[in-house]
Scaffold this motif. Structure first.
Motif, PDB file in Angstrom:
ATOM      1  N   ARG A 114       0.957   8.112   9.418  1.00 17.17           N
ATOM      2  CA  ARG A 114       0.604   9.396   8.781  1.00 17.17           C
ATOM      3  C   ARG A 114       1.691   9.810   7.792  1.00 17.17           C
ATOM      4  O   ARG A 114       1.401  10.238   6.676  1.00 17.17           O
ATOM      5  N   ASP A 115       2.946   9.665   8.216  1.00 16.69           N
ATOM      6  CA  ASP A 115       4.059  10.048   7.347  1.00 16.69           C
ATOM      7  C   ASP A 115       4.131   9.174   6.101  1.00 16.69           C
ATOM      8  O   ASP A 115       4.506   9.652   5.026  1.00 16.69           O
ATOM      9  N   LYS A 116       3.779   7.901   6.240  1.00 21.79           N
ATOM     10  CA  LYS A 116       3.847   6.972   5.110  1.00 21.79           C
ATOM     11  C   LYS A 116       3.042   7.481   3.923  1.00 21.79           C
ATOM     12  O   LYS A 116       3.465   7.357   2.777  1.00 21.79           O
ATOM     13  N   ILE A 117       1.874   8.061   4.199  1.00 13.85           N
ATOM     14  CA  ILE A 117       1.026   8.539   3.100  1.00 13.85           C
ATOM     15  C   ILE A 117       0.983  10.065   3.003  1.00 13.85           C
ATOM     16  O   ILE A 117       0.240  10.615   2.205  1.00 13.85           O
TER      17      ILE A 117
ATOM     18  N   LYS B 171      -4.351  10.826   1.551  1.00 12.49           N
ATOM     19  CA  LYS B 171      -4.140  12.267   1.489  1.00 12.49           C
ATOM     20  C   LYS B 171      -4.972  12.706   0.285  1.00 12.49           C
ATOM     21  O   LYS B 171      -4.869  12.099  -0.799  1.00 12.49           O
ATOM     22  N   PRO B 172      -5.842  13.708   0.420  1.00  8.76           N
ATOM     23  CA  PRO B 172      -6.761  14.041  -0.677  1.00  8.76           C
ATOM     24  C   PRO B 172      -6.084  14.281  -2.019  1.00  8.76           C
ATOM     25  O   PRO B 172      -6.555  13.790  -3.050  1.00  8.76           O
ATOM     26  N   GLU B 173      -4.981  15.000  -2.007  1.00  6.58           N
ATOM     27  CA  GLU B 173      -4.296  15.304  -3.268  1.00  6.58           C
ATOM     28  C   GLU B 173      -3.746  14.029  -3.923  1.00  6.58           C
ATOM     29  O   GLU B 173      -3.772  13.894  -5.146  1.00  6.58           O
ATOM     30  N   THR B 174      -3.263  13.102  -3.125  1.00  7.12           N
ATOM     31  CA  THR B 174      -2.733  11.850  -3.668  1.00  7.12           C
ATOM     32  C   THR B 174      -3.854  11.037  -4.287  1.00  7.12           C
ATOM     33  O   THR B 174      -3.698  10.480  -5.377  1.00  7.12           O
TER      34      THR B 174
ATOM     35  N   GLN C 273      -5.555  17.431   6.141  1.00 10.28           N
ATOM     36  CA  GLN C 273      -6.795  16.885   5.593  1.00 10.28           C
ATOM     37  C   GLN C 273      -6.629  15.397   5.323  1.00 10.28           C
ATOM     38  O   GLN C 273      -5.535  14.930   5.014  1.00 10.28           O
ATOM     39  N   VAL C 274      -7.748  14.678   5.418  1.00 13.29           N
ATOM     40  CA  VAL C 274      -7.766  13.251   5.112  1.00 13.29           C
ATOM     41  C   VAL C 274      -8.994  12.968   4.253  1.00 13.29           C
ATOM     42  O   VAL C 274     -10.025  13.642   4.378  1.00 13.29           O
ATOM     43  N   PHE C 275      -8.850  11.987   3.370  1.00 12.64           N
ATOM     44  CA  PHE C 275      -9.955  11.560   2.527  1.00 12.64           C
ATOM     45  C   PHE C 275     -10.247  10.104   2.851  1.00 12.64           C
ATOM     46  O   PHE C 275      -9.366   9.254   2.747  1.00 12.64           O
ATOM     47  N   PHE C 276     -11.474   9.833   3.288  1.00 11.37           N
ATOM     48  CA  PHE C 276     -11.937   8.475   3.553  1.00 11.37           C
ATOM     49  C   PHE C 276     -12.785   8.044   2.363  1.00 11.37           C
ATOM     50  O   PHE C 276     -13.673   8.790   1.949  1.00 11.37           O
ATOM     51  N   ILE C 277     -12.543   6.837   1.847  1.00 11.47           N
ATOM     52  CA  ILE C 277     -13.402   6.314   0.794  1.00 11.47           C
ATOM     53  C   ILE C 277     -13.710   4.852   1.093  1.00 11.47           C
ATOM     54  O   ILE C 277     -12.823   4.084   1.485  1.00 11.47           O
ATOM     55  N   ALA C 278     -14.969   4.510   0.960  1.00 11.01           N
ATOM     56  CA  ALA C 278     -15.426   3.147   1.249  1.00 11.01           C
ATOM     57  C   ALA C 278     -14.989   2.187   0.154  1.00 11.01           C
ATOM     58  O   ALA C 278     -14.891   2.563  -1.015  1.00 11.01           O
ATOM     59  N   ALA C 279     -14.759   0.942   0.568  1.00  4.11           N
ATOM     60  CA  ALA C 279     -14.421  -0.125  -0.374  1.00  4.11           C
ATOM     61  C   ALA C 279     -15.151  -1.408   0.020  1.00  4.11           C
ATOM     62  O   ALA C 279     -14.618  -2.501  -0.084  1.00  4.11           O
TER      63      ALA C 279
ATOM     64  N   LEU D 270       0.869  -1.189   0.000  1.00  5.44           N
ATOM     65  CA  LEU D 270       0.000   0.000   0.000  1.00  5.44           C
ATOM     66  C   LEU D 270       0.903   1.237   0.000  1.00  5.44           C
ATOM     67  O   LEU D 270       1.321   1.708   1.043  1.00  5.44           O
ATOM     68  N   ARG D 271       1.177   1.749  -1.153  1.00 11.13           N
ATOM     69  CA  ARG D 271       2.116   2.864  -1.247  1.00 11.13           C
ATOM     70  C   ARG D 271       1.487   4.209  -0.931  1.00 11.13           C
ATOM     71  O   ARG D 271       2.137   5.093  -0.428  1.00 11.13           O
ATOM     72  N   ASP D 272       0.207   4.344  -1.259  1.00  9.54           N
ATOM     73  CA  ASP D 272      -0.417   5.663  -1.192  1.00  9.54           C
ATOM     74  C   ASP D 272      -1.563   5.789  -0.201  1.00  9.54           C
ATOM     75  O   ASP D 272      -2.109   6.875  -0.041  1.00  9.54           O
ATOM     76  N   SER D 273      -1.972   4.684   0.407  1.00  8.89           N
ATOM     77  CA  SER D 273      -3.141   4.734   1.281  1.00  8.89           C
ATOM     78  C   SER D 273      -3.000   3.734   2.410  1.00  8.89           C
ATOM     79  O   SER D 273      -2.098   2.899   2.408  1.00  8.89           O
ATOM     80  N   LEU D 274      -3.894   3.852   3.376  1.00  3.09           N
ATOM     81  CA  LEU D 274      -4.018   2.888   4.460  1.00  3.09           C
ATOM     82  C   LEU D 274      -5.395   2.249   4.321  1.00  3.09           C
ATOM     83  O   LEU D 274      -6.349   2.922   3.907  1.00  3.09           O
ATOM     84  N   HIS D 275      -5.510   0.968   4.661  1.00  5.27           N
ATOM     85  CA  HIS D 275      -6.796   0.287   4.590  1.00  5.27           C
ATOM     86  C   HIS D 275      -7.237  -0.080   5.998  1.00  5.27           C
ATOM     87  O   HIS D 275      -6.439  -0.595   6.783  1.00  5.27           O
TER      88      HIS D 275
END
Length: 166
Positions: free
Chosen positions: A110-113, A132-135, A118-124, A52-57
């Motif tokens: 937090r540093d990893k991503i 991170k919203p921009e990522t 700001q944080v962006f949560f998206i359901a899966a 998971l390079r860009d997000s946390l699950h």
């Protein structure tokens, strides 16, 4: 009660790494924690593995236990079990939501991503992702347009479910 995550949400992150978990996600976390009861804080598992390079699950306890059971059902000593044990079981964090419905992520995660304000949560479905919203915008912006490339203007993506059942 719904046991699946749905929706997307933008939230603030404070200087201590606290972020408010969306209310609908909180209900799923409560339902998915076999030890949760009124007055207790539900637990969840944050997966931050190298894959998971860009997000946390984030998973409910029950959903993560299913994954764990699948990993442990693999033959001992197999490459698959070794890899999945390291990247999934070894690089996960069991934590709980605080009494105010917030998640406190350790600085390392937090540093990893690159999370800051700001944080962006998206359901899966069986989990939700933290970005991170921009990522998210940079990485995921092309996914849907690419999937729709070559489709008719009235294409209904639900037809893909029919193909999955065949």
């Amino acid at each position: 009660m719904a046991r699946r995550f749905r929706g997307e949400f933008h939230q603030k992150v404070d200087s201590k790494g606290r972020m408010s978990i969306p209310a609908s996600f909180r209900r799923v976390l409560e339902a998915g924690d076999p030890e949760w009861a009124d007055g207790l804080n539900p637990q969840l598992v944050v997966l931050y593995g190298d894959h998971l390079r860009d997000s946390l699950h984030c998973y409910t306890i029950e959903a993560f236990m299913e994954i764990e059971d699948d990993i442990l059902s693999l033959p001992r000593g197999s490459d698959e079990r070794r890899y999945l044990s390291r990247t999934i079981l070894g690089q996960s964090l069991t934590t709980d939501m605080d009494k105010d419905g917030r998640l406190v992520l350790p600085k390392r995660q937090r540093d990893k991503i690159g999370l800051d304000e700001q944080v962006f949560f998206i359901a899966a479905g069986d989990h939700f992702q933290i970005w991170k919203p921009e990522t998210y915008d940079d990485v995921e912006a092309g996914v849907v347009p690419e999937a729709l490339k070559g489709q008719a203007d009235d294409f209904d993506p639900l037809i893909l479910l029919d193909q999955a059942r065949d």
